[in-house]
Design a protein around this motif. Structure first.
Motif, PDB file in Angstrom:
ATOM      1  N   TYR A   1       0.833  -1.205   0.000  1.00 26.66           N
ATOM      2  CA  TYR A   1       0.000   0.000   0.000  1.00 26.66           C
ATOM      3  C   TYR A   1       0.871   1.261   0.000  1.00 26.66           C
ATOM      4  CZ  TYR A   1      -4.210  -2.763   0.853  1.00 26.66           C
ATOM      5  OH  TYR A   1      -5.252  -3.646   0.732  1.00 26.66           O
ATOM      6  N   ALA A   2       2.033   1.189   0.656  1.00 28.86           N
ATOM      7  CA  ALA A   2       2.957   2.332   0.651  1.00 28.86           C
ATOM      8  C   ALA A   2       3.464   2.589  -0.768  1.00 28.86           C
ATOM      9  CB  ALA A   2       4.119   2.078   1.597  1.00 28.86           C
ATOM     10  N   LEU A   3       3.777   1.518  -1.488  1.00 31.59           N
ATOM     11  CA  LEU A   3       4.217   1.652  -2.883  1.00 31.59           C
ATOM     12  C   LEU A   3       3.084   2.190  -3.759  1.00 31.59           C
ATOM     13  CD1 LEU A   3       6.285  -1.649  -3.318  1.00 31.59           C
ATOM     14  CD2 LEU A   3       7.169   0.687  -3.141  1.00 31.59           C
ATOM     15  N   LEU A   4       1.860   1.768  -3.454  1.00 36.66           N
ATOM     16  CA  LEU A   4       0.707   2.265  -4.197  1.00 36.66           C
ATOM     17  C   LEU A   4       0.555   3.777  -4.013  1.00 36.66           C
ATOM     18  CD1 LEU A   4      -1.741   1.423  -5.938  1.00 36.66           C
ATOM     19  CD2 LEU A   4      -3.031   1.131  -3.818  1.00 36.66           C
ATOM     20  N   VAL A   5       0.778   4.253  -2.804  1.00 39.83           N
ATOM     21  CA  VAL A   5       0.695   5.691  -2.526  1.00 39.83           C
ATOM     22  C   VAL A   5       1.796   6.449  -3.274  1.00 39.83           C
ATOM     23  CG1 VAL A   5       0.938   7.449  -0.728  1.00 39.83           C
ATOM     24  CG2 VAL A   5      -0.438   5.402  -0.294  1.00 39.83           C
ATOM     25  N   ILE A   6       3.014   5.881  -3.290  1.00 45.21           N
ATOM     26  CA  ILE A   6       4.119   6.512  -4.036  1.00 45.21           C
ATOM     27  C   ILE A   6       3.746   6.649  -5.504  1.00 45.21           C
ATOM     28  CG2 ILE A   6       6.487   6.170  -4.865  1.00 45.21           C
ATOM     29  CD1 ILE A   6       7.095   4.884  -2.136  1.00 45.21           C
ATOM     30  N   GLY A   7       3.207   5.568  -6.081  1.00 49.87           N
ATOM     31  CA  GLY A   7       2.782   5.622  -7.479  1.00 49.87           C
ATOM     32  C   GLY A   7       1.688   6.642  -7.704  1.00 49.87           C
ATOM     33  N   MET A   8       0.773   6.746  -6.745  1.00 51.23           N
ATOM     34  CA  MET A   8      -0.328   7.698  -6.840  1.00 51.23           C
ATOM     35  C   MET A   8       0.195   9.137  -6.867  1.00 51.23           C
ATOM     36  SD  MET A   8      -3.677   7.756  -4.392  1.00 51.23           S
ATOM     37  CE  MET A   8      -2.710   8.086  -2.914  1.00 51.23           C
ATOM     38  N   ILE A   9       1.163   9.434  -6.016  1.00 53.72           N
ATOM     39  CA  ILE A   9       1.760  10.774  -5.990  1.00 53.72           C
ATOM     40  C   ILE A   9       2.508  11.053  -7.297  1.00 53.72           C
ATOM     41  CG2 ILE A   9       3.487  12.231  -4.857  1.00 53.72           C
ATOM     42  CD1 ILE A   9       2.781  10.727  -2.238  1.00 53.72           C
ATOM     43  N   ALA A  10       3.232  10.023  -7.781  1.00 51.12           N
ATOM     44  CA  ALA A  10       4.032  10.197  -8.998  1.00 51.12           C
ATOM     45  C   ALA A  10       3.165  10.526 -10.209  1.00 51.12           C
ATOM     46  CB  ALA A  10       4.856   8.931  -9.259  1.00 51.12           C
ATOM     47  N   ILE A  11       2.054   9.809 -10.383  1.00 52.11           N
ATOM     48  CA  ILE A  11       1.220  10.068 -11.569  1.00 52.11           C
ATOM     49  C   ILE A  11       0.492  11.400 -11.467  1.00 52.11           C
ATOM     50  CG2 ILE A  11       0.912   7.615 -12.080  1.00 52.11           C
ATOM     51  CD1 ILE A  11      -1.906   7.827 -10.948  1.00 52.11           C
ATOM     52  N   SER A  12       0.391  11.946 -10.253  1.00 49.76           N
ATOM     53  CA  SER A  12      -0.263  13.245 -10.100  1.00 49.76           C
ATOM     54  C   SER A  12       0.517  14.359 -10.786  1.00 49.76           C
ATOM     55  CB  SER A  12      -0.432  13.576  -8.605  1.00 49.76           C
ATOM     56  OG  SER A  12      -1.278  12.651  -7.968  1.00 49.76           O
ATOM     57  N   PHE A  13       1.824  14.156 -10.990  1.00 51.41           N
ATOM     58  CA  PHE A  13       2.648  15.161 -11.657  1.00 51.41           C
ATOM     59  C   PHE A  13       2.486  15.134 -13.173  1.00 51.41           C
ATOM     60  CE2 PHE A  13       4.792  15.222  -7.581  1.00 51.41           C
ATOM     61  CZ  PHE A  13       5.220  16.529  -7.458  1.00 51.41           C
ATOM     62  N   SER A  14       1.899  14.070 -13.695  1.00 52.91           N
ATOM     63  CA  SER A  14       1.810  13.916 -15.144  1.00 52.91           C
ATOM     64  C   SER A  14       1.087  15.081 -15.805  1.00 52.91           C
ATOM     65  CB  SER A  14       1.103  12.594 -15.468  1.00 52.91           C
ATOM     66  OG  SER A  14       1.059  12.375 -16.856  1.00 52.91           O
ATOM     67  N   ALA A  15      -0.095  15.430 -15.267  1.00 53.45           N
ATOM     68  CA  ALA A  15      -0.870  16.523 -15.870  1.00 53.45           C
ATOM     69  C   ALA A  15      -0.125  17.851 -15.810  1.00 53.45           C
ATOM     70  CB  ALA A  15      -2.223  16.642 -15.161  1.00 53.45           C
ATOM     71  N   ILE A  16       0.644  18.066 -14.742  1.00 56.88           N
ATOM     72  CA  ILE A  16       1.405  19.311 -14.600  1.00 56.88           C
ATOM     73  C   ILE A  16       2.468  19.411 -15.685  1.00 56.88           C
ATOM     74  CG2 ILE A  16       2.806  20.714 -13.046  1.00 56.88           C
ATOM     75  CD1 ILE A  16      -0.117  20.196 -12.139  1.00 56.88           C
ATOM     76  N   PHE A  17       3.211  18.334 -15.895  1.00 55.13           N
ATOM     77  CA  PHE A  17       4.256  18.336 -16.925  1.00 55.13           C
ATOM     78  C   PHE A  17       3.656  18.555 -18.313  1.00 55.13           C
ATOM     79  CE2 PHE A  17       6.749  15.303 -13.959  1.00 55.13           C
ATOM     80  CZ  PHE A  17       7.257  16.371 -13.255  1.00 55.13           C
ATOM     81  N   VAL A  18       2.500  17.940 -18.578  1.00 52.16           N
ATOM     82  CA  VAL A  18       1.845  18.117 -19.880  1.00 52.16           C
ATOM     83  C   VAL A  18       1.427  19.564 -20.064  1.00 52.16           C
ATOM     84  CG1 VAL A  18      -0.154  17.488 -21.294  1.00 52.16           C
ATOM     85  CG2 VAL A  18       1.067  15.715 -20.017  1.00 52.16           C
ATOM     86  N   LYS A  19       0.864  20.174 -19.020  1.00 49.84           N
ATOM     87  CA  LYS A  19       0.437  21.572 -19.100  1.00 49.84           C
ATOM     88  C   LYS A  19       1.620  22.511 -19.322  1.00 49.84           C
ATOM     89  CE  LYS A  19      -4.131  21.922 -18.254  1.00 49.84           C
ATOM     90  NZ  LYS A  19      -5.072  22.751 -19.042  1.00 49.84           N
TER      91      LYS A  19
END
Length: 304
Positions: free
Chosen positions: A10-28
């Motif tokens: 679950y800790a790794l799942l949270v890390i992945g969740m935080i990481a993908i949250s940056f995707s939209a920012i980089f695209v913008k």
């Protein structure tokens, strides 16, 4: 599975969740066409993984033709997901686009029940309902029934359908194929599909400035290696529905980051909705049942 190992997952799942949250920012932040961003995001990830290819040569040779076909299909739908979702960000807000992607866990749960006969508890379903209510509140102020925004919203929905197919194929394949081989193959196929699309659409493949290459690299390292690649690894130990529920946290992270870094408005109602969504994800993960390690219906996946 021990509670300690479950906590680590679950800790790794949270890390992945935080990481993908940056995707939209980089695209913008990027000014490159969305299909070009997606292509370099995937191909640069393959470049990072390239040094380990030789050590997996025995597994490459042992993969059956059926699994090669399924990995190719998984890669195609991942590439289609990136194409549709990244393009949606050109037409609608981060909150609206990422909120619509949360159709994913419902579709994955339905697909898992149909293909793998996987069931979940009523409390876990209640967690999904709570989370989706939070998602609706996050995107409420951004969903506009008008030309450009509606087009972007439609692209996001289609992107969600594409990633669901990718996830269901991955859940089957990861029972037999290592995380490295699966990730490398799927990312390469997805990147190649986007390259073909870019060439046919006439997009420039070169000539981008240093800022764009930094963003391409960040897209490869943060949301892809620390996000999608980590999720693909977790498919061996968690069911696709649980991982998709973790993805529900993306609207929270992306909306907060968009508020801080892009200046996109975030109302008190949306802030409250973020807390509601996180609570719903927690309820689901606590009450969901672990997927079986062996899948008896694999022959039915991807053969239609």
């Amino acid at each position: 599975m021990s509670s300690r190992k479950t906590s680590h997952l679950y800790a790794l799942l949270v890390i992945g969740m935080i990481a993908i949250s940056f995707s939209a920012i980089f695209v913008k932040w990027s000014e490159a066409p969305a299909p070009v961003i997606g292509m370099y995001r995937l191909l640069l990830t393959n470049l990072v993984l390239l040094p380990w290819v030789w050590s997996y040569r025995a597994e490459w040779r042992s993969i059956q033709r059926r699994d090669w076909l399924r990995m190719t299909m998984s890669g195609f739908f991942l590439g289609l997901h990136f194409l549709l979702w990244m393009e949606s960000l050109r037409h609608t807000t981060v909150a609206s686009s990422t909120a619509l992607l949360t159709l994913e866990p419902i579709l994955v749960m339905a697909g898992s029940f149909w293909l793998f006969k996987q069931r979940t508890t009523s409390r876990a379903v209640f967690g999904i309902v709570i989370s989706l209510f939070g998602v609706i509140l996050i995107g409420w102020g951004d969903l506009k029934i008008s030309g450009q925004a509606l087009y972007g919203d439609l692209l996001s929905v289609l992107g969600a359908i594409a990633v669901v197919i990718h996830m269901l194929l991955g859940q089957d394949l990861r029972q037999r194929v290592s995380s490295y081989v699966y990730n490398f193959t799927v990312f390469l196929v997805a990147g190649a599909c986007l390259a073909v699309y870019n060439i046919s659409a006439g997009y420039a493949m070169t000539g981008y400035g240093a800022k764009e290459w930094v963003l391409f690299s960040l897209m490869a390292i943060v949301p892809t290696v620390l996000g999608h690649m980590l999720f693909n690894w977790l498919l061996k130990y968690m069911n696709a529905t649980s991982i998709s529920m973790g993805v529900l946290g993306e609207p929270v992270g992306a909306s907060i980051l968009a508020w801080i870094l892009l200046g996109e408005a975030m109302t008190p109602l949306q802030m409250l909705a973020c807390l509601l969504l996180i609570f719903g994800v927690w309820v689901f993960l606590v009450n969901d049942r672990k997927a079986p390690q062996s899948v008896s219906t694999t022959a039915d996946v991807g053969t239609a």
